[in-house]
Design a protein around this motif. Structure first.
Motif, PDB file in Angstrom:
ATOM      1  N   THR A  33      74.541  74.056  33.280  1.00 12.06           N
ATOM      2  CA  THR A  33      75.444  73.110  32.635  1.00 12.06           C
ATOM      3  C   THR A  33      76.821  73.684  32.352  1.00 12.06           C
ATOM      4  O   THR A  33      77.538  73.170  31.509  1.00 12.06           O
ATOM      5  CB  THR A  33      74.824  72.624  31.320  1.00 12.06           C
ATOM      6  OG1 THR A  33      74.586  73.762  30.475  1.00 12.06           O
ATOM      7  CG2 THR A  33      73.537  71.882  31.571  1.00 12.06           C
ATOM      8  N   SER A  35      79.634  73.495  33.831  1.00  8.79           N
ATOM      9  CA  SER A  35      80.747  72.556  34.016  1.00  8.79           C
ATOM     10  C   SER A  35      80.785  71.459  32.941  1.00  8.79           C
ATOM     11  O   SER A  35      81.720  70.676  32.901  1.00  8.79           O
ATOM     12  CB  SER A  35      80.679  71.921  35.397  1.00  8.79           C
ATOM     13  OG  SER A  35      79.466  71.222  35.565  1.00  8.79           O
ATOM     14  N   ASP A  36      79.775  71.410  32.076  1.00  7.05           N
ATOM     15  CA  ASP A  36      79.776  70.427  30.991  1.00  7.05           C
ATOM     16  C   ASP A  36      80.617  70.871  29.803  1.00  7.05           C
ATOM     17  O   ASP A  36      80.903  70.068  28.906  1.00  7.05           O
ATOM     18  CB  ASP A  36      78.349  70.177  30.483  1.00  7.05           C
ATOM     19  CG  ASP A  36      77.493  69.404  31.465  1.00  7.05           C
ATOM     20  OD1 ASP A  36      76.272  69.339  31.247  1.00  7.05           O
ATOM     21  OD2 ASP A  36      78.057  68.875  32.450  1.00  7.05           O
ATOM     22  N   TYR A  37      80.980  72.145  29.774  1.00  9.88           N
ATOM     23  CA  TYR A  37      81.595  72.717  28.581  1.00  9.88           C
ATOM     24  C   TYR A  37      83.015  73.199  28.814  1.00  9.88           C
ATOM     25  O   TYR A  37      83.305  73.817  29.849  1.00  9.88           O
ATOM     26  CB  TYR A  37      80.779  73.925  28.096  1.00  9.88           C
ATOM     27  CG  TYR A  37      79.412  73.593  27.594  1.00  9.88           C
ATOM     28  CD1 TYR A  37      78.318  73.579  28.457  1.00  9.88           C
ATOM     29  CD2 TYR A  37      79.203  73.315  26.247  1.00  9.88           C
ATOM     30  CE1 TYR A  37      77.050  73.274  27.994  1.00  9.88           C
ATOM     31  CE2 TYR A  37      77.932  73.021  25.776  1.00  9.88           C
ATOM     32  CZ  TYR A  37      76.867  72.999  26.645  1.00  9.88           C
ATOM     33  OH  TYR A  37      75.621  72.707  26.179  1.00  9.88           O
ATOM     34  N   ARG A  97      86.698  71.411  30.461  1.00 11.01           N
ATOM     35  CA  ARG A  97      85.576  71.506  31.382  1.00 11.01           C
ATOM     36  C   ARG A  97      85.934  71.084  32.791  1.00 11.01           C
ATOM     37  O   ARG A  97      85.324  71.521  33.756  1.00 11.01           O
ATOM     38  CB  ARG A  97      84.421  70.633  30.878  1.00 11.01           C
ATOM     39  CG  ARG A  97      84.735  69.147  30.775  1.00 11.01           C
ATOM     40  CD  ARG A  97      83.516  68.323  30.431  1.00 11.01           C
ATOM     41  NE  ARG A  97      82.592  68.262  31.542  1.00 11.01           N
ATOM     42  CZ  ARG A  97      82.079  67.138  32.026  1.00 11.01           C
ATOM     43  NH1 ARG A  97      82.407  65.993  31.492  1.00 11.01           N
ATOM     44  NH2 ARG A  97      81.232  67.162  33.019  1.00 11.01           N
ATOM     45  N   ASN A  98      86.958  70.252  32.932  1.00  9.62           N
ATOM     46  CA  ASN A  98      87.164  69.586  34.205  1.00  9.62           C
ATOM     47  C   ASN A  98      88.457  69.950  34.915  1.00  9.62           C
ATOM     48  O   ASN A  98      88.657  69.529  36.051  1.00  9.62           O
ATOM     49  CB  ASN A  98      87.153  68.073  33.996  1.00  9.62           C
ATOM     50  CG  ASN A  98      88.186  67.637  32.956  1.00  9.62           C
ATOM     51  OD1 ASN A  98      88.087  68.019  31.799  1.00  9.62           O
ATOM     52  ND2 ASN A  98      89.158  66.855  33.355  1.00  9.62           N
ATOM     53  N   ASN A 108      84.153  76.359  38.494  1.00  8.18           N
ATOM     54  CA  ASN A 108      82.845  75.786  38.156  1.00  8.18           C
ATOM     55  C   ASN A 108      81.752  76.090  39.175  1.00  8.18           C
ATOM     56  O   ASN A 108      80.611  76.352  38.780  1.00  8.18           O
ATOM     57  CB  ASN A 108      82.989  74.289  37.928  1.00  8.18           C
ATOM     58  CG  ASN A 108      83.627  73.974  36.570  1.00  8.18           C
ATOM     59  OD1 ASN A 108      83.703  74.846  35.697  1.00  8.18           O
ATOM     60  ND2 ASN A 108      84.103  72.756  36.398  1.00  8.18           N
ATOM     61  N   ASN A 123      79.922  71.080  21.500  1.00  6.89           N
ATOM     62  CA  ASN A 123      79.966  69.773  22.143  1.00  6.89           C
ATOM     63  C   ASN A 123      80.218  69.928  23.642  1.00  6.89           C
ATOM     64  O   ASN A 123      80.869  70.852  24.104  1.00  6.89           O
ATOM     65  CB  ASN A 123      81.039  68.889  21.497  1.00  6.89           C
ATOM     66  CG  ASN A 123      82.396  69.552  21.444  1.00  6.89           C
ATOM     67  OD1 ASN A 123      82.497  70.760  21.416  1.00  6.89           O
ATOM     68  ND2 ASN A 123      83.432  68.745  21.428  1.00  6.89           N
ATOM     69  N   ARG A 124      79.677  68.997  24.378  1.00  7.68           N
ATOM     70  CA  ARG A 124      79.749  69.036  25.831  1.00  7.68           C
ATOM     71  C   ARG A 124      80.095  67.662  26.379  1.00  7.68           C
ATOM     72  O   ARG A 124      80.102  66.678  25.657  1.00  7.68           O
ATOM     73  CB  ARG A 124      78.410  69.522  26.404  1.00  7.68           C
ATOM     74  CG  ARG A 124      77.234  68.693  25.936  1.00  7.68           C
ATOM     75  CD  ARG A 124      75.903  69.255  26.365  1.00  7.68           C
ATOM     76  NE  ARG A 124      75.642  69.031  27.769  1.00  7.68           N
ATOM     77  CZ  ARG A 124      74.466  69.244  28.342  1.00  7.68           C
ATOM     78  NH1 ARG A 124      73.458  69.729  27.631  1.00  7.68           N
ATOM     79  NH2 ARG A 124      74.282  69.032  29.631  1.00  7.68           N
ATOM     80  N   ASN A 125      80.402  67.651  27.663  1.00  5.26           N
ATOM     81  CA  ASN A 125      80.693  66.388  28.352  1.00  5.26           C
ATOM     82  C   ASN A 125      81.884  65.658  27.756  1.00  5.26           C
ATOM     83  O   ASN A 125      81.914  64.429  27.752  1.00  5.26           O
ATOM     84  CB  ASN A 125      79.462  65.474  28.353  1.00  5.26           C
ATOM     85  CG  ASN A 125      78.348  66.028  29.214  1.00  5.26           C
ATOM     86  OD1 ASN A 125      78.591  66.671  30.243  1.00  5.26           O
ATOM     87  ND2 ASN A 125      77.121  65.814  28.798  1.00  5.26           N
ATOM     88  N   PHE A 128      85.743  65.246  28.402  1.00  7.92           N
ATOM     89  CA  PHE A 128      86.832  65.544  29.332  1.00  7.92           C
ATOM     90  C   PHE A 128      88.110  65.889  28.576  1.00  7.92           C
ATOM     91  O   PHE A 128      88.402  65.319  27.523  1.00  7.92           O
ATOM     92  CB  PHE A 128      87.093  64.347  30.248  1.00  7.92           C
ATOM     93  CG  PHE A 128      86.048  64.179  31.305  1.00  7.92           C
ATOM     94  CD1 PHE A 128      85.040  63.246  31.150  1.00  7.92           C
ATOM     95  CD2 PHE A 128      86.066  64.957  32.457  1.00  7.92           C
ATOM     96  CE1 PHE A 128      84.071  63.085  32.124  1.00  7.92           C
ATOM     97  CE2 PHE A 128      85.096  64.807  33.427  1.00  7.92           C
ATOM     98  CZ  PHE A 128      84.092  63.866  33.260  1.00  7.92           C
TER      99      PHE A 128
END
Length: 127
Positions: free
Chosen positions: A26, A28-30, A51-52, A73, A100-102, A104
């Motif tokens: 995970t 790339s979620d953070y 994260r993105n 990533n 926290n994750r996800n 953007f």
């Protein structure tokens, strides 16, 4: 798990690149960040990246214009390119992730934003 590497001893004005390898599926979620702790000092925020996107970054005033954070990533790695190093940059450097994750475009901005920590790597800048 987060494992930082790349520290060492460098003369003032020199450069180093730190790497932080993450395990797990995970990454790339953070958002990710770098923090540092000098001897006898509290841990302080250095830089973060969302994260993105490598264009969503945030830096402390003390390193802005000298340090660059980036991430890859696919290889689950975050980097800290440090240029024009100064003796006051001497510290143990840690990579970390927030709880926290996800989210953007989220870039943590302070030490208390981070929850997951890796082992540090020592950077020493001599005069």
């Amino acid at each position: 798990q987060l494992q930082a590497s790349g520290g060492g001893t460098v003369q003032a004005g020199g450069s180093l690149r730190l790497s932080c390898a993450a395990s797990g599926r995970t990454f790339s979620d953070y958002a990710m960040g770098w923090l540092r702790q000098a001897p006898g000092m509290e841990r302080e925020f250095v830089a973060s990246v969302s994260r993105n996107s490598n264009t969503n970054t945030y830096y402390s005033d003390s390193v802005k214009g000298r340090f660059t954070i980036s991430r890859d990533n696919p290889t689950k790695t975050v980097y800290l390119q440090m240029n024009d190093l100064k003796p006051e940059d001497t510290a143990v450097y840690y990579c970390a992730a927030p709880l926290n994750r996800n989210v953007f475009f989220y870039t943590p901005t302070k030490t208390s934003d981070f929850y997951f920590w890796g082992q540090g790597t020592l950077v020493t800048v001599s005069y």
